[in-house]
Scaffold this active site. Sequence first.
Site, PDB file in Angstrom:
ATOM      1  N   GLU A 105       0.833  -1.213   0.000  1.00 12.94           N
ATOM      2  CA  GLU A 105       0.000   0.000   0.000  1.00 12.94           C
ATOM      3  C   GLU A 105       0.863   1.256   0.000  1.00 12.94           C
ATOM      4  O   GLU A 105       0.540   2.246  -0.673  1.00 12.94           O
ATOM      5  CB  GLU A 105      -0.940  -0.029   1.212  1.00 12.94           C
ATOM      6  CG  GLU A 105      -2.035  -1.096   1.065  1.00 12.94           C
ATOM      7  CD  GLU A 105      -2.936  -1.204   2.270  1.00 12.94           C
ATOM      8  OE1 GLU A 105      -4.165  -1.053   2.111  1.00 12.94           O
ATOM      9  OE2 GLU A 105      -2.427  -1.444   3.378  1.00 12.94           O
ATOM     10  N   GLU A 125      -4.161  -9.574   3.919  1.00 13.16           N
ATOM     11  CA  GLU A 125      -4.952  -9.283   5.115  1.00 13.16           C
ATOM     12  C   GLU A 125      -6.145 -10.218   5.314  1.00 13.16           C
ATOM     13  O   GLU A 125      -6.556 -10.482   6.446  1.00 13.16           O
ATOM     14  CB  GLU A 125      -5.452  -7.835   5.066  1.00 13.16           C
ATOM     15  CG  GLU A 125      -4.390  -6.782   5.324  1.00 13.16           C
ATOM     16  CD  GLU A 125      -3.557  -6.428   4.091  1.00 13.16           C
ATOM     17  OE1 GLU A 125      -2.753  -5.497   4.161  1.00 13.16           O
ATOM     18  OE2 GLU A 125      -3.721  -7.101   3.039  1.00 13.16           O
TER      19      GLU A 125
END
Length: 692
Positions: A105, A125
């Site tokens: 990210e 995740e």
Amino acid sequence: MTAEYKVNGAVAVITLTNPPVNGLGHSTRAGIVDGMKKALADDAVKAIVITGAGKAFSGGADIREFNKPEAFAEPTLHSVIRVVESSEKPVVAAIHSVAMGGGLELALGCHYRVAVPGAQIALPEVKLGILPGAGGTQRLPRVVGLEMALNMIVSGTPVMSEKLAKTKLFDQMIDGDLMEGAIAFANRVADARPLPKVRDIKIDYPNYEGFLQFSRNTVKAMAGPYPAPLKCVEAVAAAVTQKFDEGIKTERELFLELVQTPESKSLRHAFFAERAASKIPDVPADTPMREIKSAAVIGAGTMGGGIAMNFANAGIPVKILEMKQEALDRGLATIRKNYENTMKKGKLTQEKFDQRLGLITSTLNYEDIGQADIVVEAVFEEMGVKETVFKRLDEVMKPGAILASNTSTLNVDKIASFTKRPQDVIGLHFFSPANVMRLLEIVRGEKTGKDVLATSMALSKKIKKVGVVSGVCDGFIGNRMIEQYSRQAGFLLEEGCTPEQVDKAVEKFGFAMGPFRMGDLAGNDIGWAIRKRRYVEKPDITYSKTADLLCEMGRYGQKTSAGWYDYKPGDRKPYPSQLVNDMIIKHSADLGIERRKISDEEIVERLVFALVNEGAKILEEGIALRASDIDMVYLTGYGFPVFRGGPMFYADTVGLPNVVMAMEKYARGRHGEAWKPAPLLARLAAEGKTFN
């Protein structure tokens, strides 16, 4: 701060230095922002490169900060990405080795990204029951396309950087030195304006509505009890259907929703529990370890063959010892067949097949294994047999060799006493099938050397097992607890259940297999042998006689095509047995028990809370180092549902006072003595505390 700042000509280089994977902890995040401020304030700096030291660009969040205030302290990852993305000077992410989770990210927030081949790229995740929370679901579809991004986010599976080379994720693949290439690239784009931002890329996917609906239907069918995969689809859908800032808001709302789910809490607990299990309080991380370059296994049966495969899979030469050639030939044939089946599934190449088989040799003579660095016995579970084997190993094994027993219940200290080197003896309890099951109970004897313990834990990782340390007691952690679970299962049969009803109830709860299917798979005669020993050693413990009656009928399970269930030739599917059900009903009548209707809720509570109560005793006695170790044993060795976090964590989520209340209720029924709460459980419940 765990981020270094240096200037190379007109390029500032910010290097993340937070080993082992440059986790984005508060110090690292602050270091990035500090480095950005320095670079922006220096007129001589025209471009900025962000990279990671050591073995990763960044593996994402720093797990050491989970559930701590530092995880939410400013600058958060959102704030860091905002600083990077809004920079007036171009920022280049130089990616190598690993860019996962928050690390990816961060890279997506940079204006440019360069990478070397072989880097693992992922947003994993979902494996923790959550979704990327710092823009990953909004930015990744803009650079790799809707389908690729959705697959990566819903599965959490890493993709190699070279497979993404032709997407907008990478502006350049660098074959030589990464930093040389990254700095050269930064110099080339130093004057480029306007600076490209991933957020400005429009997702162009014809008929995205149809694709997203198809994805929802597919993921819903496959996600089972886990809510995160479907929420991942909704977050990615927002990247297509909403403006960027609105999509970020949707992502955040879904992330916060998932963080509170019991499934995510359980998965995160399991994640940390696995890492905690390898830490032994009185064995420092720098404890010298013994070298394991070769191994030996005593016994070529199902367990011995599976153990040998573990060594071969890890590239360790292993020699199997048997007493008779026919047993050796049978064992080696089984190993070959197992590898052939793996190869047919496309999970093993011919080269690896040949390599692994080549590492497995055999012998009928103890003298031939004397130079092995470790030997694991996998012989019959009887102390007299173990004594014969260990006395012989004491004679032939070289000094410093580790002598390990695969015993599942017997006293490791007693086994060690058969040798003149008890410091070299340890229990390594593999679970069947040993080449598949992840759990390895590492049983520490009273005199087991710390170096032997440290070496065994390191070996467990090398052979891709989850090592959990146990003290010495009858059955160690897993089998000592499963005995209480099995006792309750037997009592339920006497009171009104059938094997099928019990199995279905716990499988609906999430267990991979109910107690009676498990018994048929493992062999009901094994439990029978243990009970016969218990009748002599612990005559005060009561058991249902149904399991003994079953074995007296010769119904040992799948291996005899008859156990609690009937089996057809070549078919492992269990079929309810009228013969067995009639035997159970007759036994209830012989005991004068009026059979009753028993709810699934009672079945699950009695089985699971029996595990919990015995686990509390094990914890209090110091047999297990921590409650989460008990959870790891059950998650990796006994099919306990991962989304419930293990028996001790599950008890915490139910509330220990509620567990004790249920036990008090069952104590008023038959075999009430089994329901006396363990002192630790009673104390924690009274104090409003938890195991974990």
